[in-house]
Design an enzyme around this catalytic site. Structure first.
Site, PDB file in Angstrom:
ATOM      1  N   ARG A 227      31.750  48.268  56.177  1.00 56.95           N
ATOM      2  CA  ARG A 227      30.928  49.390  55.725  1.00 56.95           C
ATOM      3  C   ARG A 227      31.555  50.004  54.477  1.00 56.95           C
ATOM      4  O   ARG A 227      32.781  50.089  54.368  1.00 56.95           O
ATOM      5  CB  ARG A 227      30.834  50.475  56.822  1.00 56.95           C
ATOM      6  N   HIS A 275      25.170  43.765  50.347  1.00 54.67           N
ATOM      7  CA  HIS A 275      25.100  43.911  51.813  1.00 54.67           C
ATOM      8  C   HIS A 275      24.334  42.751  52.468  1.00 54.67           C
ATOM      9  O   HIS A 275      23.324  42.954  53.153  1.00 54.67           O
ATOM     10  CB  HIS A 275      24.482  45.261  52.216  1.00 54.67           C
TER      11      HIS A 275
HETATM   12  N1  LIG Z   1      28.296  43.468  55.772  1.00 54.41           N
HETATM   13  C1  LIG Z   1      27.516  42.975  56.707  1.00 54.41           C
HETATM   14  O1  LIG Z   1      26.565  42.255  56.402  1.00 54.41           O
HETATM   15  C2  LIG Z   1      27.788  43.263  58.133  1.00 54.41           C
HETATM   16  C3  LIG Z   1      28.740  44.176  58.503  1.00 54.41           C
HETATM   17  N2  LIG Z   1      29.034  44.373  59.827  1.00 54.41           N
HETATM   18  C4  LIG Z   1      30.075  45.342  60.186  1.00 54.41           C
HETATM   19  O2  LIG Z   1      31.114  44.675  60.892  1.00 54.41           O
HETATM   20  C5  LIG Z   1      31.588  45.548  61.913  1.00 54.41           C
HETATM   21  C6  LIG Z   1      32.358  44.781  62.962  1.00 54.41           C
HETATM   22  O3  LIG Z   1      31.477  44.053  63.789  1.00 54.41           O
HETATM   23  P1  LIG Z   1      31.969  43.370  65.149  1.00 54.41           P
HETATM   24  O4  LIG Z   1      33.112  42.460  64.895  1.00 54.41           O
HETATM   25  O5  LIG Z   1      30.773  42.817  65.817  1.00 54.41           O
HETATM   26  O6  LIG Z   1      32.517  44.641  65.941  1.00 54.41           O
HETATM   27  P2  LIG Z   1      33.457  44.690  67.215  1.00 54.41           P
HETATM   28  O7  LIG Z   1      33.172  45.968  67.904  1.00 54.41           O
HETATM   29  O8  LIG Z   1      33.325  43.418  67.994  1.00 54.41           O
HETATM   30  O9  LIG Z   1      34.935  44.710  66.613  1.00 54.41           O
HETATM   31  C7  LIG Z   1      35.501  45.860  66.079  1.00 54.41           C
HETATM   32  C8  LIG Z   1      37.011  45.660  65.942  1.00 54.41           C
HETATM   33  O10 LIG Z   1      37.571  46.806  65.292  1.00 54.41           O
HETATM   34  C9  LIG Z   1      38.659  47.294  66.052  1.00 54.41           C
HETATM   35  N3  LIG Z   1      38.784  48.742  65.906  1.00 54.41           N
HETATM   36  C10 LIG Z   1      37.847  49.698  66.099  1.00 54.41           C
HETATM   37  N4  LIG Z   1      38.345  50.919  65.868  1.00 54.41           N
HETATM   38  C11 LIG Z   1      39.632  50.729  65.541  1.00 54.41           C
HETATM   39  C12 LIG Z   1      40.693  51.606  65.214  1.00 54.41           C
HETATM   40  N5  LIG Z   1      40.526  52.948  65.175  1.00 54.41           N
HETATM   41  N6  LIG Z   1      41.902  51.089  64.942  1.00 54.41           N
HETATM   42  C13 LIG Z   1      42.099  49.744  64.979  1.00 54.41           C
HETATM   43  N7  LIG Z   1      41.134  48.849  65.280  1.00 54.41           N
HETATM   44  C14 LIG Z   1      39.921  49.342  65.553  1.00 54.41           C
HETATM   45  C15 LIG Z   1      38.327  46.941  67.488  1.00 54.41           C
HETATM   46  O11 LIG Z   1      39.525  46.962  68.267  1.00 54.41           O
HETATM   47  P3  LIG Z   1      39.500  46.547  69.827  1.00 54.41           P
HETATM   48  O12 LIG Z   1      39.158  45.075  69.852  1.00 54.41           O
HETATM   49  O13 LIG Z   1      40.886  46.792  70.258  1.00 54.41           O
HETATM   50  O14 LIG Z   1      38.464  47.391  70.475  1.00 54.41           O
HETATM   51  C16 LIG Z   1      37.702  45.557  67.314  1.00 54.41           C
HETATM   52  O15 LIG Z   1      38.719  44.576  67.237  1.00 54.41           O
HETATM   53  C17 LIG Z   1      30.317  46.248  62.383  1.00 54.41           C
HETATM   54  O16 LIG Z   1      30.606  47.465  63.021  1.00 54.41           O
HETATM   55  C18 LIG Z   1      29.532  46.433  61.095  1.00 54.41           C
HETATM   56  O17 LIG Z   1      29.788  47.691  60.530  1.00 54.41           O
HETATM   57  C19 LIG Z   1      28.435  43.652  60.809  1.00 54.41           C
HETATM   58  C20 LIG Z   1      27.481  42.727  60.494  1.00 54.41           C
HETATM   59  C21 LIG Z   1      27.066  42.472  59.133  1.00 54.41           C
HETATM   60  O1  LIG Z   2      24.399  44.211  61.564  1.00 53.58           O
HETATM   61  C1  LIG Z   2      24.945  45.009  60.788  1.00 53.58           C
HETATM   62  O2  LIG Z   2      25.698  45.908  61.174  1.00 53.58           O
HETATM   63  C2  LIG Z   2      24.698  44.867  59.376  1.00 53.58           C
HETATM   64  O3  LIG Z   2      25.332  45.476  58.570  1.00 53.58           O
HETATM   65  C3  LIG Z   2      23.653  43.910  58.970  1.00 53.58           C
HETATM   66  O4  LIG Z   2      23.540  43.774  57.612  1.00 53.58           O
END
Ligand SMILES: NC(=O)C1=CN([C@@H]2O[C@H](COP(=O)(O)OP(=O)(O)OC[C@H]3O[C@@H](n4cnc5c(N)ncnc54)[C@H](OP(=O)(O)O)[C@@H]3O)[C@@H](O)[C@H]2O)C=CC1
Ligand SMILES: O=C(O)C(=O)CO
Length: 312
Positions: A227, A275
């Site tokens: 983000r 994005h």
């Molecule tokens: N640019 C794009 O096109 C897209 C962007 N995204 C972004 O990617 C993000 C991640 O997606 P996804 O992998 O599915 O999410 P997940 O919830 O599966 O993973 C999030 C990770 O972040 C870690 N985390 C969260 N808060 C903290 C913190 N305060 N300190 C340290 N680690 C932290 C979590 O730790 P723990 O495992 O220990 O809980 C987990 O490992 C989404 O939230 C979205 O914003 C997603 C899709 C598309």
């Molecule tokens: O799935 C999400 O969170 C995205 O950012 C898609 O673009």
């Protein structure tokens, strides 16, 4: 079973048809303003408050991986969704593979110095450069959840030292795990390529700032795939000017679409996409949601539920 669907840009017709086919017997309809008829499930992205407010739903599904926009809306309108109604998000559904393609191609681009060769080409200079060594190219992934772990898995065969940072400790093969704020500094020291895949929460907003960037190895690279609010863009530009950072690849921005006056557009060492790092793949998402609804109806365990207190 009644399902309401709202997405500001998706092909609603496709989704209604595909959901109906995947959940025989379900009545699936597009939600439109003024529709107060009962529903069991709501599938949404950037939903208008009135779509969810006051409804007795069995569950809400966000049509993406990140739930920051819906949770932020909930903060402003706490009565939009009762605490008792579970909120689900998409786990992978094809986004993992897209993130793998994006991250691997860009890490290799930097490792093979294509950025430098592109700059030399602009000056019509024929100049073979020294190779970078894998051992000097540690890749650190902020966020080691569904997408972060997939990116680590795809990078592993390329032989770069890999590390990840998350709230809780991970045991991914070949990936050094750092957990919690106490271990963030150790994670950053020696990281040459930083890939961000954190969720947007109160704890992670603005995390990629001067303090963080200054702890990376010299001549580092930053890839922001999560983000825009995670990255302080002015601090990124400062780090590029000081030489701390060699380059950045950005998919997300503090303001989207990125305003024309942003200095990021013209910066020679900032590469950008609008994005699109990983988009919702309709067929995979429909099958995931249909499976989860079926499990919920049978009272079977499901994954993908958002912890609203935690914020992801
Ligand atoms: N640019 C794009 O096109 C897209 C962007 N995204 C972004 O990617 C993000 C991640 O997606 P996804 O992998 O599915 O999410 P997940 O919830 O599966 O993973 C999030 C990770 O972040 C870690 N985390 C969260 N808060 C903290 C913190 N305060 N300190 C340290 N680690 C932290 C979590 O730790 P723990 O495992 O220990 O809980 C987990 O490992 C989404 O939230 C979205 O914003 C997603 C899709 C598309
Ligand atoms: O799935 C999400 O969170 C995205 O950012 C898609 O673009």
């Amino acid at each position: 079973m009644d399902i309401i669907f709202y997405h500001p840009t998706f092909d609603t017709h496709y989704w209604l048809k595909a959901l109906s086919a995947a959940l025989p017997g379900a009545r699936v309809r597009e939600w439109k303003r003024g529709d107060n008829q009962p529903a069991d499930y709501a599938l949404v992205w950037h939903p208008p408050v009135e779509m969810l407010q006051g409804r007795e739903l069995k569950a809400v599904f966000a049509l993406g991986a990140g739930v920051d926009s819906i949770l932020n809306k909930l903060k402003a309108h706490p009565d939009m969704l009762a605490d008792s109604i579970p909120l689900f998000r998409l786990e992978d559904t094809g986004m993992g593979e897209q993130m793998q393609e994006y991250a691997v191609s860009q890490v290799l681009h930097w490792f093979r110095r294509f950025d430098d060769y592109q700059a030399l080409k602009q000056q019509a200079r024929w100049e073979p450069l020294a190779d970078y060594q894998r051992e000097d190219f540690t890749v650190g992934i902020l966020g080691a959840g569904v997408l972060g772990s997939k990116v680590a898995e795809a990078l592993a065969p390329w032989g770069f030292p890999l590390r990840c940072w998350s709230r809780t400790r991970k045991a991914y093969p070949g990936v050094e795990s750092f957990a919690g704020t106490d271990e963030l500094s150790s994670f950053l020291q020696g990281t040459r390529v930083l890939i961000n895949l954190l969720p947007n929460t109160g704890e992670t907003v603005g995390i990629i700032n001067s303090t963080l960037l200054n702890q990376l190895a010299d001549n580092s690279y930053v890839m922001n795939l999560a983000r825009g609010v995670h990255l302080v863009e002015a601090d990124l530009l400062k780090a590029l000017e000081s030489g701390k950072l060699k380059g950045a690849m950005l998919d997300v921005y503090s303001k989207e679409p990125l305003p024309a006056e942003s200095p990021l557009w013209a910066h020679p060492r900032v590469a950008m996409t609008p994005h699109v790092a990983a988009v919702t793949r309709p067929a995979e998402a429909v099958s995931y949601i249909a499976h989860t609804i079926t499990q919920l109806e049978k009272g079977e365990p499901v994954t993908g539920r958002v912890d609203r207190q935690r914020g992801y």
